[in-house]
Structure formats: C-alpha cells, structure tokens
Design a protein around this motif. Structure first.
Motif, PDB file in Angstrom:
ATOM      1  N   SER A   2       0.819  -1.214   0.000  1.00  0.00           N
ATOM      2  CA  SER A   2       0.000   0.000   0.000  1.00  0.00           C
ATOM      3  C   SER A   2       0.851   1.261   0.000  1.00  0.00           C
ATOM      4  N   ARG A   3       2.042   1.214   0.598  1.00  0.00           N
ATOM      5  CA  ARG A   3       2.900   2.398   0.620  1.00  0.00           C
ATOM      6  C   ARG A   3       3.401   2.782  -0.770  1.00  0.00           C
ATOM      7  N   TYR A   4       3.267   1.853  -1.717  1.00  0.00           N
ATOM      8  CA  TYR A   4       3.766   2.099  -3.069  1.00  0.00           C
ATOM      9  C   TYR A   4       2.664   2.062  -4.118  1.00  0.00           C
ATOM     10  N   ASP A   5       1.419   2.221  -3.696  1.00  0.00           N
ATOM     11  CA  ASP A   5       0.347   2.167  -4.680  1.00  0.00           C
ATOM     12  C   ASP A   5       0.250   3.447  -5.513  1.00  0.00           C
ATOM     13  N   HIS A   6       1.109   4.436  -5.220  1.00  0.00           N
ATOM     14  CA  HIS A   6       1.149   5.659  -6.022  1.00  0.00           C
ATOM     15  C   HIS A   6       2.106   5.557  -7.202  1.00  0.00           C
ATOM     16  N   LEU A   7       2.904   4.489  -7.260  1.00  0.00           N
ATOM     17  CA  LEU A   7       3.904   4.367  -8.318  1.00  0.00           C
ATOM     18  C   LEU A   7       3.244   4.054  -9.660  1.00  0.00           C
ATOM     19  N   PRO A   8       3.850   4.485 -10.756  1.00  0.00           N
ATOM     20  CA  PRO A   8       3.322   4.111 -12.072  1.00  0.00           C
ATOM     21  C   PRO A   8       3.426   2.604 -12.278  1.00  0.00           C
ATOM     22  N   ILE A   9       2.397   2.026 -12.877  1.00  0.00           N
ATOM     23  CA  ILE A   9       2.334   0.574 -13.033  1.00  0.00           C
ATOM     24  C   ILE A   9       1.925   0.223 -14.464  1.00  0.00           C
ATOM     25  N   THR A  10       2.630  -0.732 -15.044  1.00  0.00           N
ATOM     26  CA  THR A  10       2.207  -1.386 -16.271  1.00  0.00           C
ATOM     27  C   THR A  10       1.908  -2.828 -15.914  1.00  0.00           C
ATOM     28  N   TRP A  11       0.681  -3.262 -16.166  1.00  0.00           N
ATOM     29  CA  TRP A  11       0.238  -4.569 -15.682  1.00  0.00           C
ATOM     30  C   TRP A  11      -0.178  -5.466 -16.836  1.00  0.00           C
ATOM     31  N   HIS A  12       0.414  -6.660 -16.884  1.00  0.00           N
ATOM     32  CA  HIS A  12      -0.001  -7.687 -17.833  1.00  0.00           C
ATOM     33  C   HIS A  12      -0.941  -8.633 -17.097  1.00  0.00           C
ATOM     34  N   GLU A  13      -2.226  -8.503 -17.368  1.00  0.00           N
ATOM     35  CA  GLU A  13      -3.194  -9.374 -16.700  1.00  0.00           C
ATOM     36  C   GLU A  13      -2.925 -10.830 -17.047  1.00  0.00           C
ATOM     37  N   GLN A  14      -2.648 -11.074 -18.325  1.00  0.00           N
ATOM     38  CA  GLN A  14      -2.223 -12.398 -18.766  1.00  0.00           C
ATOM     39  C   GLN A  14      -0.692 -12.402 -18.796  1.00  0.00           C
ATOM     40  N   PRO A  15      -0.040 -13.173 -17.912  1.00  0.00           N
ATOM     41  CA  PRO A  15       1.433 -13.141 -17.842  1.00  0.00           C
ATOM     42  C   PRO A  15       2.089 -13.414 -19.192  1.00  0.00           C
ATOM     43  N   VAL A  16       3.144 -12.649 -19.467  1.00  0.00           N
ATOM     44  CA  VAL A  16       3.876 -12.817 -20.724  1.00  0.00           C
ATOM     45  C   VAL A  16       5.194 -13.554 -20.511  1.00  0.00           C
ATOM     46  N   GLY A  17       5.638 -13.679 -19.265  1.00  0.00           N
ATOM     47  CA  GLY A  17       6.897 -14.355 -18.982  1.00  0.00           C
ATOM     48  C   GLY A  17       8.021 -13.372 -18.674  1.00  0.00           C
ATOM     49  N   ALA A  18       9.075 -13.889 -18.068  1.00  0.00           N
ATOM     50  CA  ALA A  18      10.158 -13.037 -17.558  1.00  0.00           C
ATOM     51  C   ALA A  18      10.869 -12.265 -18.667  1.00  0.00           C
ATOM     52  N   TRP A  19      11.295 -12.956 -19.732  1.00  0.00           N
ATOM     53  CA  TRP A  19      12.052 -12.274 -20.781  1.00  0.00           C
ATOM     54  C   TRP A  19      11.201 -11.254 -21.526  1.00  0.00           C
ATOM     55  N   PRO A  20       9.969 -11.599 -21.987  1.00  0.00           N
ATOM     56  CA  PRO A  20       9.150 -10.571 -22.645  1.00  0.00           C
ATOM     57  C   PRO A  20       8.849  -9.378 -21.737  1.00  0.00           C
ATOM     58  N   ASN A  21       8.606  -9.624 -20.464  1.00  0.00           N
ATOM     59  CA  ASN A  21       8.343  -8.509 -19.546  1.00  0.00           C
ATOM     60  C   ASN A  21       9.558  -7.597 -19.445  1.00  0.00           C
ATOM     61  N   SER A  22      10.748  -8.179 -19.422  1.00  0.00           N
ATOM     62  CA  SER A  22      11.980  -7.378 -19.370  1.00  0.00           C
ATOM     63  C   SER A  22      12.114  -6.509 -20.615  1.00  0.00           C
ATOM     64  N   TRP A  23      11.926  -7.111 -21.772  1.00  0.00           N
ATOM     65  CA  TRP A  23      12.088  -6.369 -23.024  1.00  0.00           C
ATOM     66  C   TRP A  23      11.035  -5.283 -23.150  1.00  0.00           C
ATOM     67  N   LEU A  24       9.779  -5.622 -22.842  1.00  0.00           N
ATOM     68  CA  LEU A  24       8.699  -4.638 -22.932  1.00  0.00           C
ATOM     69  C   LEU A  24       8.904  -3.494 -21.944  1.00  0.00           C
ATOM     70  N   ALA A  25       9.429  -3.804 -20.760  1.00  0.00           N
ATOM     71  CA  ALA A  25       9.681  -2.764 -19.760  1.00  0.00           C
ATOM     72  C   ALA A  25      10.707  -1.762 -20.279  1.00  0.00           C
ATOM     73  N   LEU A  26      11.812  -2.258 -20.816  1.00  0.00           N
ATOM     74  CA  LEU A  26      12.834  -1.357 -21.342  1.00  0.00           C
ATOM     75  C   LEU A  26      12.285  -0.547 -22.514  1.00  0.00           C
ATOM     76  N   ALA A  27      11.529  -1.206 -23.386  1.00  0.00           N
ATOM     77  CA  ALA A  27      10.958  -0.501 -24.537  1.00  0.00           C
ATOM     78  C   ALA A  27      10.032   0.618 -24.082  1.00  0.00           C
ATOM     79  N   GLU A  28       9.205   0.358 -23.076  1.00  0.00           N
ATOM     80  CA  GLU A  28       8.286   1.394 -22.596  1.00  0.00           C
ATOM     81  C   GLU A  28       9.031   2.541 -21.933  1.00  0.00           C
ATOM     82  N   LEU A  29      10.057   2.223 -21.146  1.00  0.00           N
ATOM     83  CA  LEU A  29      10.826   3.294 -20.509  1.00  0.00           C
ATOM     84  C   LEU A  29      11.519   4.177 -21.547  1.00  0.00           C
ATOM     85  N   VAL A  30      12.066   3.548 -22.589  1.00  0.00           N
ATOM     86  CA  VAL A  30      12.735   4.326 -23.640  1.00  0.00           C
ATOM     87  C   VAL A  30      11.737   5.244 -24.341  1.00  0.00           C
TER      88      VAL A  30
END
Length: 206
Positions: A98-126
C-alpha cells in the motif's frame, strides 16, 4: 514518543515512525551503530570512464507472483539508494504494498513471462522517458546497497571502460574475482540478470 512514533537508537535520530524507519539509511537490527562503508569504499571507481554524465534516470522494476514476496524489500532499498519513483512492470497477479500504490504501473493481466516482460519494460521506458541518460532495470528480488546514496555514486562512475556499455550492479559467484572493482566480462553474460543499467543509445538500439 507519541502514538505512532518509535524510539530510535541511532545517535542522529530521537524518534521515528515505522514508515520512516523503513526508508532510513541508518537502519540497524542492533542498537550499536558503527560506520558503514560507502559504495566508493566497497567498489573503487574505474580507472577510466567515458561518455556523457548520467543525470537523468528511468528505473523499472520487474515483478511477478512469488512464493515468498520480495517486492516491498526491493522498493524500500531503491528509495533508500536514491530513486523515489520507479515504474512497476507487473506480470500477473501481484500484491502491491500500500505504501507504493502511487507508483506508475504497467500490468499484464495475462502473464507474458520473464524475458518478454523485461524487453517490454525497457521498450516502454525508452519511449516514455526518452531524455533519460541511464535505464535501470531491476528484478523484484534485487536489494540495492542502501547505506549511502548509491545513485550519486553511480553517477560518478558511469560509464566504466572506453565506451558506454551495459552495466550489471550484480555479480554472480560465477564471475567473482578477488579484487573489488569494475571490469569488463570477456565472455557472454549468462548468470544473474538482476540489475542492469543501459546507456541511452544502447537501450534505443536494443
């Protein structure tokens, strides 16, 4: 102390609150406090550094369901280390403290897996923070050194070597050497993708 405050045993503090204590660099499980080593003392600066100075950061934390939750420990250490607004990339159903519910969140309701999540995270940040000088991607079981301002230390040493390159803040036992310090890995990276820092141009290229 008043209600909600705790007595603090550190000589620099009289009272604290549970939330403040979690984010304080002076925390200790024992009342006896000794001086902690600084990041520069633990890991000497590289003999050479290159590239433009790092001033702006984009920080992403990758998280997924775990048998034992580690996200809160990770986020607390990130804040103590100098970054107060990491972006969470959530792969599946994860409880956000709850102390961090103010942080920006990108949520995959259907899990994509560790490697795709890593790549998508970097792509979104860029895409969302193209002005960043460095992109830090952390897994949710990484706990940063938090006895000093790790962010300031990294800004003083990045980028080690003769060209800005991918930097790992974690060293697997497979790569351990006797002398502390920064060094290039002369072979393919395999073990321990817990905390990677990408320079801007390399992140864009990747």
């Amino acid at each position: 102390p008043t209600q909600g405050e705790w007595q603090c045993h550190h000589p620099s503090h009289l009272v604290t609150t549970p939330d403040h204590c979690r984010l304080c660099r002076d925390w200790s499980s024992l009342p006896t406090i000794s001086r902690h080593l600084t990041p520069r003392e633990m890991v000497p600066p590289p003999s050479t550094r290159c590239g433009p100075p790092v001033k702006k950061w984009a920080v992403g934390v990758l998280t997924a369901p775990r048998r034992e939750e580690t996200l809160e420990w990770c986020l607390d250490s990130i804040v103590r280390a100098g970054w107060d607004r990491p972006h969470l990339f959530v792969d599946g159903l994860v409880r956000i403290p709850s102390r961090y519910d103010h942080l920006p969140i990108t949520w995959h309701e259907q899990p994509v897996g560790a490697w795709p999540n890593s790549w998508l995270a970097l792509a979104e940040l860029v895409q969302s923070q193209p002005e960043a000088d460095a992109y830090l991607i952390l897994q949710d079981d990484a706990v940063l050194y938090d006895r000093g301002n790790l962010r300031e230390y990294l800004e003083s040493v990045l980028w080690p070597g003769d060209k800005p390159s991918l930097v790992s803040l974690y060293c697997s036992q497979a790569y351990t050497v006797l002398e502390p310090g920064w060094r290039a890995l002369p072979r393919q990276w395999i073990w321990g993708a817990l905390a990677f820092v990408f320079p801007r141009e390399l992140a864009r290229e990747f």
